[in-house]
Design an enzyme around this catalytic site. Structure first.
Site, PDB file in Angstrom:
ATOM      1  N   HIS A  55      38.630  16.555  42.293  1.00 63.58           N
ATOM      2  CA  HIS A  55      39.803  17.140  41.628  1.00 63.58           C
ATOM      3  C   HIS A  55      40.994  16.636  42.419  1.00 63.58           C
ATOM      4  CE1 HIS A  55      41.522  21.013  39.537  1.00 63.58           C
ATOM      5  NE2 HIS A  55      42.127  19.899  39.162  1.00 63.58           N
ATOM      6  N   LEU A  56      41.923  15.954  41.773  1.00 65.65           N
ATOM      7  CA  LEU A  56      42.930  15.165  42.458  1.00 65.65           C
ATOM      8  C   LEU A  56      43.721  15.970  43.491  1.00 65.65           C
ATOM      9  CD1 LEU A  56      44.341  12.466  42.795  1.00 65.65           C
ATOM     10  CD2 LEU A  56      45.847  13.074  40.899  1.00 65.65           C
ATOM     11  N   HIS A  57      43.777  15.448  44.723  1.00 61.92           N
ATOM     12  CA  HIS A  57      44.523  16.097  45.790  1.00 61.92           C
ATOM     13  C   HIS A  57      44.795  15.126  46.933  1.00 61.92           C
ATOM     14  CE1 HIS A  57      40.311  16.369  47.093  1.00 61.92           C
ATOM     15  NE2 HIS A  57      40.737  16.539  48.334  1.00 61.92           N
ATOM     16  N   LEU A  58      45.857  15.412  47.668  1.00 62.44           N
ATOM     17  CA  LEU A  58      46.165  14.773  48.943  1.00 62.44           C
ATOM     18  C   LEU A  58      46.017  15.797  50.052  1.00 62.44           C
ATOM     19  CD1 LEU A  58      49.525  12.832  48.269  1.00 62.44           C
ATOM     20  CD2 LEU A  58      47.231  11.849  48.370  1.00 62.44           C
TER      21      LEU A  58
END
Length: 304
Positions: A139-142
């Protein structure tokens, strides 16, 4: 901390600089190795979003610190990492309801760069792990966190590959990678070029890690001036799927950059620069593979 939202308390971590030329920053973080959420069972760098697995739509509302909003994109949540590896460890999560997979986007890259420039702390770092590169959640994250110590990667020498877009190859560093540099005036184009590289990796099923930090102009020999610009280092690496983990540390964005969150005291006491380099290199491409990839990226960035 008082609300009990973290999986373990993180006070002052035992920290030491390993003797040698790289100056690896080793930190003993036993609880993270034991208490952190087990990484998801990922089979592919391009794996589809699975709503049945853990994702950031399932976090507690209390874990959200605030939203970052700009004119260019939907809101991005800034959320505590409940298994922190350093002080102020947060996740930048684009609108979770979009259910974006863990493939870097120009908008999120731009937000990462902007967050470094928004911080008055020179030790604020931002990074990205792809699937197959020890990303634990699809799940898109930085990641964003503080580290007081300087890292060699912020001043290590490099050679230009595509001067037109400030794209360089990192040299004189045990984990060879690629560098984009910006002084802050071309953030949007730099973000797009970073993702041209990472998108190429995704298309070739190449796992990768990205590390953003204040740093010196790549052409400089050493770093006598202040770290006013931003270096973005991108590593192509061997994919790791399934449960394979090193006992001392996993090789992801921090470790490739020279920051070693170590899982147990025995390894913390016995690690040497050479043993670290040996572990790190086992996850990277051979020299021939790396040189071939360098040529491919130059052609790709020049649009051939």
């Amino acid at each position: 901390m008082e609300q009990g939202l973290f999986r373990y308390p993180l006070w002052s971590l035992q920290t030491k600089i390993l003797p040698g030329t790289v100056k690896y920053v080793a930190q003993l973080n036993v609880k993270r190795g034991i208490e952190r959420r087990k990484p998801q069972d990922i089979k592919s760098i391009q794996e589809k979003f699975n709503p049945g697995q853990f994702n950031f739509n399932k976090i507690k509302h209390e874990e959200i610190l605030f939203k970052m909003v700009s004119r260019r994109h939907n809101h991005t949540l800034v959320v505590i990492n409940v298994s922190p590896l350093e002080f102020g460890h947060v996740l930048f999560i684009p609108d979770p309801s979009l259910c974006l997979t863990q493939i870097l986007t120009p908008d999120l890259t731009l937000l990462g760069l902007e967050s470094i420039l928004l911080s008055g702390h020179p030790g604020f770092r931002v990074g990205f792990n792809s699937l197959g590169g020890f990303a634990s959640v699809n799940h898109l994250h930085l990641h964003g966190f503080y580290l007081d110590e300087e890292l060699l990667i912020e001043s290590a020498e490099s050679k230009p590959l595509c001067p037109d877009v400030n794209f360089h190859q990192l040299t004189h560093f045990p984990a060879p990678g690629f560098i984009f540099y910006t002084d802050g005036r071309d953030l949007m184009s730099v973000s797009q070029n970073i993702c041209r590289v990472t998108d190429y990796f995704v298309s070739q099923n190449i796992a990768h890690n990205v590390f953003m930090t204040r740093g010196c102009i790549p052409e400089s020999r050493g770093c006598s001036e202040s770290r006013e610009g931003i270096r973005v280092v991108i590593w192509a690496r061997q994919s790791c799927f399934g449960a394979k983990e090193e006992s001392a540390f996993n090789v992801a964005l921090c470790e490739l950059a020279g920051h070693l969150p170590v899982k147990n005291e025995d390894d913390f006491n016995s690690l040497t620069e050479q043993s670290v380099i040996s572990i790190v290199k086992s996850y990277l491409f051979s020299d021939d593979e790396f040189n071939k990839l360098s040529l491919e990226l130059v052609q790709h960035l020049y649009g051939h």
